[in-house]
Design a protein around this motif. Structure first.
Motif, PDB file in Angstrom:
ATOM      1  N   GLY A  18       0.733  -1.248  -0.054  1.00 36.07           N
ATOM      2  CA  GLY A  18       0.057  -0.028  -0.143  1.00 36.07           C
ATOM      3  C   GLY A  18       0.844   1.135  -0.027  1.00 36.07           C
ATOM      4  O   GLY A  18       1.761   1.531   0.878  1.00 36.07           O
ATOM      5  N   GLY A  22      -0.012   4.579  -0.045  1.00 39.78           N
ATOM      6  CA  GLY A  22      -0.708   5.689   0.179  1.00 39.78           C
ATOM      7  C   GLY A  22       0.390   6.701   0.851  1.00 39.78           C
ATOM      8  O   GLY A  22       1.558   6.490   0.800  1.00 39.78           O
ATOM      9  N   GLY A  33       2.679   4.596   3.394  1.00 40.38           N
ATOM     10  CA  GLY A  33       3.557   3.629   2.705  1.00 40.38           C
ATOM     11  C   GLY A  33       4.315   4.319   1.709  1.00 40.38           C
ATOM     12  O   GLY A  33       5.447   3.777   1.754  1.00 40.38           O
ATOM     13  N   GLU A  76       1.070  -1.266  -5.026  1.00 38.50           N
ATOM     14  CA  GLU A  76       0.103  -0.464  -4.798  1.00 38.50           C
ATOM     15  C   GLU A  76      -0.837  -1.100  -5.920  1.00 38.50           C
ATOM     16  O   GLU A  76      -0.474  -1.245  -7.188  1.00 38.50           O
ATOM     17  CB  GLU A  76       0.515   1.135  -5.235  1.00 38.50           C
ATOM     18  CG  GLU A  76      -0.679   1.908  -5.252  1.00 38.50           C
ATOM     19  CD  GLU A  76      -1.443   1.896  -4.182  1.00 38.50           C
ATOM     20  OE1 GLU A  76      -1.227   2.234  -2.987  1.00 38.50           O
ATOM     21  OE2 GLU A  76      -2.764   1.791  -4.381  1.00 38.50           O
ATOM     22  N   GLY A 120      -2.139   7.311  -2.697  1.00 38.85           N
ATOM     23  CA  GLY A 120      -3.489   7.110  -1.834  1.00 38.85           C
ATOM     24  C   GLY A 120      -4.738   8.089  -1.778  1.00 38.85           C
ATOM     25  O   GLY A 120      -4.558   9.050  -2.637  1.00 38.85           O
ATOM     26  N   TRP A 135      -8.488  11.820  -3.628  1.00 36.22           N
ATOM     27  CA  TRP A 135     -10.015  11.772  -3.385  1.00 36.22           C
ATOM     28  C   TRP A 135     -10.123  12.350  -1.827  1.00 36.22           C
ATOM     29  O   TRP A 135     -11.394  12.304  -1.238  1.00 36.22           O
ATOM     30  CB  TRP A 135     -10.506  10.561  -3.353  1.00 36.22           C
ATOM     31  CG  TRP A 135     -10.497   9.858  -4.839  1.00 36.22           C
ATOM     32  CD1 TRP A 135     -11.201  10.271  -5.788  1.00 36.22           C
ATOM     33  CD2 TRP A 135      -9.573   8.816  -4.994  1.00 36.22           C
ATOM     34  NE1 TRP A 135     -10.971   9.459  -6.896  1.00 36.22           N
ATOM     35  CE2 TRP A 135      -9.963   8.873  -6.566  1.00 36.22           C
ATOM     36  CE3 TRP A 135      -8.700   8.130  -4.615  1.00 36.22           C
ATOM     37  CZ2 TRP A 135      -9.116   7.759  -7.379  1.00 36.22           C
ATOM     38  CZ3 TRP A 135      -7.944   7.374  -5.466  1.00 36.22           C
ATOM     39  CH2 TRP A 135      -8.031   6.989  -6.881  1.00 36.22           C
ATOM     40  N   CYS A 189      -7.630  15.058   1.390  1.00 34.42           N
ATOM     41  CA  CYS A 189      -7.467  16.172   2.006  1.00 34.42           C
ATOM     42  C   CYS A 189      -7.339  17.101   0.677  1.00 34.42           C
ATOM     43  O   CYS A 189      -8.032  18.368   0.801  1.00 34.42           O
ATOM     44  CB  CYS A 189      -5.881  16.237   2.385  1.00 34.42           C
ATOM     45  SG  CYS A 189      -5.420  14.496   3.247  1.00 34.42           S
ATOM     46  N   SER A 218     -10.624  18.027  -1.609  1.00 31.42           N
ATOM     47  CA  SER A 218     -11.533  18.433  -0.695  1.00 31.42           C
ATOM     48  C   SER A 218     -11.182  19.825  -0.154  1.00 31.42           C
ATOM     49  O   SER A 218     -12.182  20.879  -0.153  1.00 31.42           O
ATOM     50  CB  SER A 218     -11.667  17.598   0.381  1.00 31.42           C
ATOM     51  OG  SER A 218     -10.735  17.422   1.390  1.00 31.42           O
ATOM     52  N   LYS A 219     -10.046  20.173  -0.068  1.00 38.39           N
ATOM     53  CA  LYS A 219      -9.586  21.538   0.595  1.00 38.39           C
ATOM     54  C   LYS A 219      -9.478  22.504  -0.479  1.00 38.39           C
ATOM     55  O   LYS A 219      -9.931  23.696  -0.374  1.00 38.39           O
ATOM     56  CB  LYS A 219      -7.989  21.708   1.237  1.00 38.39           C
ATOM     57  CG  LYS A 219      -8.257  21.249   2.878  1.00 38.39           C
ATOM     58  CD  LYS A 219      -8.793  19.972   3.344  1.00 38.39           C
ATOM     59  CE  LYS A 219     -10.020  19.805   3.813  1.00 38.39           C
ATOM     60  NZ  LYS A 219     -10.149  18.467   4.256  1.00 38.39           N
ATOM     61  N   GLY A 271      -1.900  -7.051  -3.084  1.00 40.36           N
ATOM     62  CA  GLY A 271      -0.736  -7.828  -2.468  1.00 40.36           C
ATOM     63  C   GLY A 271      -1.502  -8.383  -1.236  1.00 40.36           C
ATOM     64  O   GLY A 271      -2.256  -7.972  -0.666  1.00 40.36           O
ATOM     65  N   THR A 330      -7.643   2.690   4.403  1.00 41.41           N
ATOM     66  CA  THR A 330      -9.133   2.556   4.736  1.00 41.41           C
ATOM     67  C   THR A 330      -9.989   2.645   3.627  1.00 41.41           C
ATOM     68  O   THR A 330      -9.553   3.263   2.811  1.00 41.41           O
ATOM     69  CB  THR A 330      -9.822   3.494   5.941  1.00 41.41           C
ATOM     70  OG1 THR A 330      -9.396   4.836   5.398  1.00 41.41           O
ATOM     71  CG2 THR A 330      -9.146   3.065   7.543  1.00 41.41           C
ATOM     72  N   ARG A 353     -14.952   5.293   8.059  1.00 38.14           N
ATOM     73  CA  ARG A 353     -13.929   4.681   7.219  1.00 38.14           C
ATOM     74  C   ARG A 353     -13.498   3.321   7.774  1.00 38.14           C
ATOM     75  O   ARG A 353     -13.831   3.149   9.116  1.00 38.14           O
ATOM     76  CB  ARG A 353     -12.675   5.277   7.098  1.00 38.14           C
ATOM     77  CG  ARG A 353     -12.718   6.991   6.841  1.00 38.14           C
ATOM     78  CD  ARG A 353     -12.711   7.196   5.299  1.00 38.14           C
ATOM     79  NE  ARG A 353     -11.727   6.653   4.562  1.00 38.14           N
ATOM     80  CZ  ARG A 353     -11.711   6.633   3.231  1.00 38.14           C
ATOM     81  NH1 ARG A 353     -12.869   7.348   2.542  1.00 38.14           N
ATOM     82  NH2 ARG A 353     -10.831   6.116   2.338  1.00 38.14           N
ATOM     83  N   ASP A 411      -3.766   5.012   8.464  1.00 41.47           N
ATOM     84  CA  ASP A 411      -5.096   4.716   8.725  1.00 41.47           C
ATOM     85  C   ASP A 411      -5.323   3.450   9.287  1.00 41.47           C
ATOM     86  O   ASP A 411      -6.265   3.190  10.044  1.00 41.47           O
ATOM     87  CB  ASP A 411      -5.946   5.074   7.579  1.00 41.47           C
ATOM     88  CG  ASP A 411      -6.374   6.376   7.476  1.00 41.47           C
ATOM     89  OD1 ASP A 411      -5.549   7.139   7.951  1.00 41.47           O
ATOM     90  OD2 ASP A 411      -7.189   6.738   6.643  1.00 41.47           O
ATOM     91  N   ALA A 436      -7.322   8.917  11.766  1.00 38.03           N
ATOM     92  CA  ALA A 436      -7.357   8.794  10.316  1.00 38.03           C
ATOM     93  C   ALA A 436      -6.829  10.062   9.611  1.00 38.03           C
ATOM     94  O   ALA A 436      -7.643  11.101   9.136  1.00 38.03           O
ATOM     95  CB  ALA A 436      -8.672   8.158   9.661  1.00 38.03           C
TER      96      ALA A 436
END
Ligand SMILES: Cc1cc2nc3c(=O)[nH]c(=O)nc-3n(C[C@H](O)[C@H](O)[C@H](O)COP(=O)(O)OP(=O)(O)OC[C@H]3O[C@@H](n4cnc5c(N)ncnc54)[C@H](O)[C@@H]3O)c2cc1C
Length: 497
Positions: free
Chosen positions: A18, A20, A23, A41, A47, A52, A54, A57-58, A122, A149, A272, A310, A316
């Motif tokens: 992972g 994100g 990772g 990944e 991630g 999708w 922080c 959305s900000k 994985g 998550t 989540r 997370d 989170a």
């Protein structure tokens, strides 16, 4: 019995599952330190946060707040005519934030640090082994799980087969719906609800608890609910969602007590969930039935396995993932250094050779040290910000949490409107400072700063909680006039049991 190596088996120092926020940071830094690192990944390197979460959305919030600020000009400096338009927001998210949901830049960044990327899903395949399809990676030094998550979708009758939105569809939207139901009044639901309302969408927030933003102070819930209502958002609390219908007219959500809500779109923002059942944890003797991976203060899951972000359930937030990543990197390198000192139980010559090089380069940069020098995770001063308007910054314990822990609590409260800066600001002054102190220790154990810059004002309070700065010292500091953060001084003087 150990399985035999085949041509699809690959030996590496570390496998990171992972890539994100957490990772990618761990894998990149370990690769830079000279270890052979495979990062696995299945979606986009970077991630949730950049694609999708922080960042987009900000960007949405920045645009929505500009609209709200323009509306406040009446009575302050003239008048403004507004024509909100989602197109520039969608364009900015597509082009600037996410590169049209393309991770080439992140992949190059990782490869540039010396990491090897493997695309795919994985799962653990026994101690020290991670499988991706037919390929098995053998990790000499460790495996790091940073699998994050996914949205937690409640088992509401009828919901599963409808085209409901999660944060992903909400961020990717090009054309706004006329109306939107938001199921869940937590940070993500409220942030998105306010954005869409400010762009003219008729928004209803439906929340099961008796208040929105239920994990924060009740005063924060009230301030945010009032602001959202002023933006035209309908807020319904104490509603247990029982059934969802979807048809040509959109969505209908039925509450257990007979309530009914309809809208063109339904956004599910009910938290989540880590999907531990997908990770093959049973092959290393770790319980996959838990909500999150249980870790110690150096993020160990079990021997040779670390977790980051997370999936640990420690908060989170991107800043938690980054904080933990630094500890994991230090701890993995410490293991490598100790292996090079001859303490490696496996005694593998190639490991010791590679580890010695890494250890000496670490010593040169001062990053290495004894096992005791690896920092331990401490979440007492974990900051969290809900980016609504007013913004709600919080750190440490709420008043209720402090009382439940048997702390001899003192609370100090002040409204921003009674501070000089709040009074000058005039509109949008619903904010406040609330302090929670341990009277016996004479320190703050929690604080909330709500207001136009609540997340920024929070920083001083985070230092106070983190460093356990004595209350007497906080009272005798100089707070710049007329700032929002000067209200902290008033709240300190208001502390009472
Ligand atoms: C709408 C929204 C807004 C947010 N805003 C903020 C904010 O303002 N501030 C903040 O601090 N945080 C915010 N967050 C939270 C932040 O995005 C997360 O805390 C952060 O992304 C966690 O990073 P992570 O590395 O733990 O997991 P993730 O970013 O979720 O990454 C995990 C990665 O693992 C991959 N993966 C999972 N399983 C496998 C597998 N078996 N094989 C291969 N790959 C796998 C996934 O594809 C994913 O890329 C927000 C989240 C959302 C949804």
């Amino acid at each position: 019995m150990e399985p035999e190596l085949s041509d699809v088996d690959v030996d590496v120092d570390v496998v990171v599952l992972g890539l994100g926020v957490g990772g990618e940071e761990v894998a990149g830094r370990l690769a830079e330190a000279g270890l052979t690192v495979v990062g696995i990944e299945r979606n986009l390197v970077g991630g949730e946060c950049p694609y999708w979460g922080c960042i987009p959305s900000k960007m949405m919030i920045r645009a929505a707040n500009a609209i709200a600020e323009a509306r406040r000009i009446d009575g302050l400096g003239g008048s403004a005519q507004l024509r909100p338009d989602w197109a520039p927001v969608a364009k900015r998210i597509r082009e600037e934030a996410t590169d049209n949901w393309d991770d080439r830049a992140a992949v190059q960044r990782f490869i540039g640090k010396g990491g090897r990327l493997v695309r795919g899903s994985g799962r653990l395949d026994g101690p020290g082994r991670v499988r991706v399809g037919d390929q098995v990676f053998h990790a000499r030094h460790g495996i790091v799980l940073g699998t994050g998550t996914k949205p937690s979708v409640p088992p509401i009758d009828g919901l599963a087969n409808t085209p409901y939105w999660t944060n992903r569809e909400a961020v990717e939207v090009e054309e706004l719906p006329g109306s939107l139901l938001v199921l869940g009044g937590g940070a993500i639901g409220l942030e998105l609800a306010q954005v869409f309302a400010r762009f003219g969408v008729r928004v209803t927030v439906v929340e099961a608890a008796d208040r929105v933003l239920a994990v924060e102070e009740p005063e924060a819930s009230e301030a945010v609910a009032a602001a959202l209502r002023a933006d035209g958002v309908q807020i319904r609390t104490g509603v247990e969602a029982a059934r969802v219908e979807h048809g040509s007219g959109g969505f209908t959500l039925h509450g257990a007590a007979g309530e009914e809500f309809t809208a063109d779109r339904l956004l599910v923002a009910t938290g989540r969930r880590a999907h531990l059942d997908e990770l093959g944890l049973e092959t290393i003797g770790v319980d996959a039935g838990r909500r999150y991976l249980s870790v110690d203060d150096r993020l160990h899951v079990t021997d040779g396995v670390w977790a980051v972000g997370d999936v640990t359930g420690e908060g989170a937030f991107t800043h938690v993932a980054m904080y933990q990543a630094a500890i994991v990197v230090a701890d993995v390198l410490d293991h490598v250094r100790r292996a090079s000192d001859g303490a490696d139980p496996s005694g593998t010559a190639s490991i010791v050779g590679g580890a010695a090089g890494v250890a000496s380069s670490l010593a040169a940069t001062g990053s290495s040290g004894s096992a005791g020098s690896v920092p331990r995770a401490d979440y007492r001063a974990l900051p969290r910000v809900t980016f609504t308007d007013p913004e709600v910054g919080a750190v440490g314990l709420t008043e209720q949490q402090a009382r439940e822990r048997g702390i001899n609590v003192q609370v100090g409260f002040t409204k921003l409107s009674s501070s000089t800066r709040g009074w000058i600001h005039q509109t949008d002054d619903e904010g406040f400072i609330k302090l929670v102190a341990d009277a016996d220790q004479g320190v703050l154990v929690g604080a909330t700063s709500a207001g136009p810059a609540g997340g920024e004002v929070l920083s001083g309070l985070v230092v106070a909680v983190h460093a356990a700065v004595p209350l007497a010292q906080l009272r005798h500091m100089i707070y710049a006039y007329p700032t929002f953060h000067r209200a902290i001084s008033d709240a300190l003087h208001n502390l009472t049991s």
